[in-house]
Structures are given as structure tokens and as C-alpha cells.
Write a protein that holds these residues in place. Structure first.
Motif, PDB file in Angstrom:
ATOM      1  N   ALA A  81       0.848  -1.195   0.000  1.00  0.00           N
ATOM      2  CA  ALA A  81       0.000   0.000   0.000  1.00  0.00           C
ATOM      3  C   ALA A  81       0.880   1.240   0.000  1.00  0.00           C
ATOM      4  O   ALA A  81       2.073   1.172   0.331  1.00  0.00           O
ATOM      5  CB  ALA A  81      -0.911   0.006   1.217  1.00  0.00           C
ATOM      6  N   SER A 134      -4.399   1.011   0.992  1.00  0.00           N
ATOM      7  CA  SER A 134      -4.448  -0.051   2.001  1.00  0.00           C
ATOM      8  C   SER A 134      -5.832  -0.700   2.013  1.00  0.00           C
ATOM      9  O   SER A 134      -5.953  -1.933   2.095  1.00  0.00           O
ATOM     10  CB  SER A 134      -4.120   0.510   3.381  1.00  0.00           C
ATOM     11  N   GLU A 135      -6.853   0.123   1.910  1.00  0.00           N
ATOM     12  CA  GLU A 135      -8.217  -0.401   1.849  1.00  0.00           C
ATOM     13  C   GLU A 135      -8.433  -1.218   0.589  1.00  0.00           C
ATOM     14  O   GLU A 135      -9.041  -2.299   0.624  1.00  0.00           O
ATOM     15  CB  GLU A 135      -9.220   0.758   1.913  1.00  0.00           C
ATOM     16  N   LEU A 172      -6.753  -4.614   0.810  1.00  0.00           N
ATOM     17  CA  LEU A 172      -7.526  -5.529   1.649  1.00  0.00           C
ATOM     18  C   LEU A 172      -8.730  -6.084   0.890  1.00  0.00           C
ATOM     19  O   LEU A 172      -9.046  -7.281   0.981  1.00  0.00           O
ATOM     20  CB  LEU A 172      -7.988  -4.784   2.903  1.00  0.00           C
ATOM     21  N   VAL A 180      -0.156  -2.798   4.524  1.00  0.00           N
ATOM     22  CA  VAL A 180      -0.723  -1.536   4.988  1.00  0.00           C
ATOM     23  C   VAL A 180       0.418  -0.589   5.334  1.00  0.00           C
ATOM     24  O   VAL A 180       1.390  -0.986   5.976  1.00  0.00           O
ATOM     25  CB  VAL A 180      -1.651  -1.763   6.210  1.00  0.00           C
ATOM     26  N   LEU A 228      -4.466   4.435   9.437  1.00  0.00           N
ATOM     27  CA  LEU A 228      -3.998   3.110   9.026  1.00  0.00           C
ATOM     28  C   LEU A 228      -4.004   2.141  10.197  1.00  0.00           C
ATOM     29  O   LEU A 228      -4.418   0.982  10.058  1.00  0.00           O
ATOM     30  CB  LEU A 228      -2.576   3.224   8.447  1.00  0.00           C
ATOM     31  N   TYR A 285      -6.221  -1.493  10.852  1.00  0.00           N
ATOM     32  CA  TYR A 285      -5.369  -2.676  10.834  1.00  0.00           C
ATOM     33  C   TYR A 285      -6.119  -3.934  11.261  1.00  0.00           C
ATOM     34  O   TYR A 285      -6.941  -3.925  12.172  1.00  0.00           O
ATOM     35  CB  TYR A 285      -4.167  -2.480  11.757  1.00  0.00           C
ATOM     36  N   PHE A 295      -3.479  -8.253   7.036  1.00  0.00           N
ATOM     37  CA  PHE A 295      -2.310  -7.576   6.471  1.00  0.00           C
ATOM     38  C   PHE A 295      -1.055  -8.367   6.815  1.00  0.00           C
ATOM     39  O   PHE A 295      -0.811  -8.679   7.973  1.00  0.00           O
ATOM     40  CB  PHE A 295      -2.186  -6.152   7.014  1.00  0.00           C
TER      41      PHE A 295
END
Length: 266
Positions: free
Chosen positions: A40, A46-47, A50, A64, A82, A86, A90
Motif C-alpha cells: 500500500a 491499504s483499503e 484488503l 498496509v 492506518l 489494521y 495484512f
């Protein structure tokens, strides 16, 4: 016989893959990709990483983190967000690090953001995916403070010389990420790596959609191109492509997906 491998660094969440991601993953699988790790660069990616992991279970694995080029005045707020999102899905904290290539304007902010995320990796017992450009001395100095507590990580996109490799590999639980640059005509890596880096201290990566290997240079990079990297590594080390794939896959699995992430130096 198909050679199986892991691409430890592909930005599949990027807009470059928005129109044909299923085909990209299919091609990768057909070429032997067991797993694809997606780093990410900020909260949104990051989203997305996922989400991709839920869409391709057992194939795509998310990271992440806040990339150094994304460090802005609100970086502390971004890192807090972030941390709030979490979860154990990840597999690493990344892509994080330092980048002084264009400017040192945000040097202190980058150092602070990197330190916060290194401490987070220690706390969560997760490996790091580290981006570093024109900042190796600063990066090494900071990491030394946490060396004994980090479970390990990858120095992404290694392109350096024997001395730089030796310095990075002095962190015994870290490995070097090797990608398309290896195949470039003027790259010193085919000579540097066998002299300075044991094969088990390497993991494969594309950095897709960037840095496509020869003969695909100049096109959008994707995980299905990893065999070109394997081929040059095999020639450089004087081993079979099967051995390169097997050793690098074992290293990637041990570092990212095993409770025993120790990579011992030789």
C-alpha cells in the motif's frame, strides 16, 4: 513443468489495472504465480489491497502503510487511520521508508513517519516492505535502533553494488527484492548478486505496473513477467530456474506467512 513463484511486490490496486485485473491475475496464475503481495502507499490503497485479498483469497495478500512520497503535513493523522483499520489479514507494514531522490523538503517528516511505522512493525510483529531512494545511510541508521526487535523485511527494488548489499544484509532477518532492473542491459546486478548475495536472501518482485523486465521493458509490468527475472537470476547464479523459484518462494513464505521469519545470513 510449470515453475511456481511469488511476486512479493505488485500494485494491483492501481488504476493501471482497473480495466482488466481479472485477466492480469489469470495470466499470472497461468505463468506460475502462487501468490501476489500487494503493498500500500496510503489509506485508500491499504483499503483497496484488503478488498483485493478478499476477492482473490489465497492468491492476493495485502500490506498496509504510508509510502514516503505520500508523507504530507497530515502524515500522523494518516498513520493513525492506518492503525485504526489494521487487521491480521495484512501480512506486512509497507510500502514505507525514505525517498530523498527529488527533494529533502520533507526529510524530517519522512524520518518521523518511517520511525512510527517501524515501531508499529515491531509492535505487531510484522515484516517491513521498505522503499529507499537516495537515503540508505539514513535508513540504516534508523533501523539499527530496532534491529533486534524487528521480525524482518524486504529492501525493495535493490539496484546497488556489493558494499550496499553487504550493508543491507547485515540485518540478518532482511532480504533484497529483485525485479526487472536485473534484466536491463546496463544493470550490474547479474554480476553483483552472485558475488555478494546468497540466493536465499532474495525474493522476487515486479513493482507492477512499473519497471517491466526485458523483453517487456516500456510496457505495463505485471506478475506474469516474473519468469524473465527468474531466467536471468538462474544464469547469474549458475543454477536452474526451478531452484531460483523454489528458494525465493521458500524465503517469501517464511518471511511473510510463517511464524518463523528468521532468515539467517551465510
Amino acid at each position: 513443468m510449470m515453475i511456481n513463484f511469488i511476486d512479493t511486490h505488485a500494485h494491483l490496486d492501481g488504476e493501471e489495472f482497473a480495466q482488466d485485473l481479472p485477466e492480469v491475475v489469470k495470466r499470472a496464475r497461468e505463468q506460475g504465480a502462487e501468490k501476489i503481495f500487494v503493498p500500500a502507499i496510503d489509506v485508500a490503497s491499504s483499503e483497496r489491497a484488503l478488498t483485493l485479498a478478499s476477492e482473490y483469497p489465497g492468491v492476493v495478500f495485502p500490506m498496509v502503510g504510508l509510502h514516503p512520497e505520500e508523507v504530507k503535513p497530515d502524515y500522523r493523522e494518516m498513520i493513525a487511520r492506518l492503525k485504526a483499520m489494521y487487521c491480521d489479514d495484512f501480512i506486512a507494514i509497507g510500502e514505507v521508508g525514505l525517498d530523498f531522490y527529488w527533494s529533502r523538503e520533507f526529510e524530517q517528516a519522512q524520518l518521523d513517519a518511517f520511525r512510527i511505522q517501524v515501531e508499529w512493525a515491531v509492535e505487531m510483529k510484522k515484516p517491513l516492505m521498505i522503499h529507499c531512494r537516495k537515503a540508505q545511510n539514513e535508513m540504516v541508521k534508523l533501523l539499527r535502533e530496532y534491529e533486534k526487535d524487528l521480525v524482518g523485511g524486504v529492501f525493495h527494488c535493490f539496484t546497488g553494488n556489493e558494499q550496499e548489499a553487504e550493508q543491507l544484509l547485515s540485518f540478518p532477518r532482511f532480504v533484497l527484492g529483485i525485479g526487472g532492473v536485473l534484466t536491463f542491459k546496463k544493470s550490474p546486478l547479474p554480476t553483483v548478486l552472485p558475488q555478494a548475495v546468497p540466493l536465499h536472501r532474495i525474493v522476487l518482485e515486479t513493482d507492477a505496473p512499473y519497471m517491466a523486465p526485458v523483453p517487456k521493458r516500456g510496457t505495463r509490468n505485471e506478475s506474469s513477467f516474473i519468469p524473465y527475472i527468474i531466467s536471468v537470476l538462474a544464469q547469474s547464479y549458475g543454477v536452474t530456474e526451478e531452484e531460483v523459484a523454489q528458494v525465493t518462494t521458500q524465503t517469501a513464505n517464511r518471511l511473510f506467512l510463517s511464524s518463523d521469519s528468521k532468515i539467517y545470513a551465510e
